[in-house]
Design an enzyme around this catalytic site. Sequence first.
Site, PDB file in Angstrom:
ATOM      1  N   GLU A 120      10.874   9.464  15.599  1.00 40.08           N
ATOM      2  CA  GLU A 120       9.378   9.389  14.764  1.00 40.08           C
ATOM      3  C   GLU A 120       7.913   9.495  14.615  1.00 40.08           C
ATOM      4  OE1 GLU A 120      11.247   4.848  14.986  1.00 40.08           O
ATOM      5  OE2 GLU A 120      12.807   5.481  14.258  1.00 40.08           O
ATOM      6  N   HIS A 149      10.160  -2.763  10.583  1.00 35.37           N
ATOM      7  CA  HIS A 149      10.883  -0.988  11.415  1.00 35.37           C
ATOM      8  C   HIS A 149       9.938  -0.770  12.805  1.00 35.37           C
ATOM      9  CE1 HIS A 149      13.073   2.603  12.148  1.00 35.37           C
ATOM     10  NE2 HIS A 149      12.033   2.963  12.748  1.00 35.37           N
ATOM     11  N   TYR A 208      14.657   7.856   7.901  1.00 35.71           N
ATOM     12  CA  TYR A 208      16.204   7.145   7.924  1.00 35.71           C
ATOM     13  C   TYR A 208      16.843   8.796   8.213  1.00 35.71           C
ATOM     14  CZ  TYR A 208      14.613   2.791   7.877  1.00 35.71           C
ATOM     15  OH  TYR A 208      13.674   1.410   7.537  1.00 35.71           O
ATOM     16  N   ASN A 243      12.996  -7.071   6.184  1.00 37.28           N
ATOM     17  CA  ASN A 243      12.919  -7.707   7.035  1.00 37.28           C
ATOM     18  C   ASN A 243      11.618  -7.278   8.085  1.00 37.28           C
ATOM     19  OD1 ASN A 243      13.550  -4.168   7.627  1.00 37.28           O
ATOM     20  ND2 ASN A 243      15.467  -5.350   8.623  1.00 37.28           N
ATOM     21  N   LYS A 265       6.392  -3.240   6.832  1.00 35.39           N
ATOM     22  CA  LYS A 265       7.417  -2.828   5.782  1.00 35.39           C
ATOM     23  C   LYS A 265       6.169  -3.492   4.442  1.00 35.39           C
ATOM     24  CE  LYS A 265      11.684  -2.063   7.657  1.00 35.39           C
ATOM     25  NZ  LYS A 265      13.068  -2.284   8.052  1.00 35.39           N
TER      26      LYS A 265
END
Length: 144
Positions: free
Chosen positions: A136, A125, A59, A122, A19
């Site tokens: 995805e 993903h 998402y 975080n 990310k």
Amino acid sequence: MTSPLERTSPLERSLVLVKPDAVRRGLLGEIISRFERKGLVIEAMELRTMDAALADEHYADHVEKAFYPPLKEFMTSGPLAALVLSGDQVIEVVRAMIGSTDGRKAAAGTIRGDLSLSNRENLVHASDSPESAARELSLWFPKL
Ligand code: CMP
């Protein structure tokens, strides 16, 4: 790398996003290196910035949630690295390596547990099931 004879199940692929926080913090090499050292194979890798439409699609399960607007802002805030990883049980293996969502609670030894202090920022993903991996992967790497 697992040889075909050692594999316990058909070769899997997972979509992994390193990310924007990881790229900004200079952790891209550290994180990709962990996947390589584990023996996973990088089949594709691209540095790109997620736009709003891709964020909403990626998402789709979260767009109605309260945490989604700041998540979208964060995920579109700068370049990320999109990877296709393959290996024996790669989906489960990568999920174990990244740790639980909240970096403050993730186990030490995991990527989030070692390197993140946030529930949102975080670092990584990764697809959480074969179904989400298929969805995805076609979103991020339609030609693969
Ligand atoms: P990821 O694995 O990309 O899947 C959904 C993302 O939403 C998650 O990692 C976090 O970045 C973010 N997220 C999940 N739950 C929360 C929460 N309660 N507060 C803020 N961000 C969250």
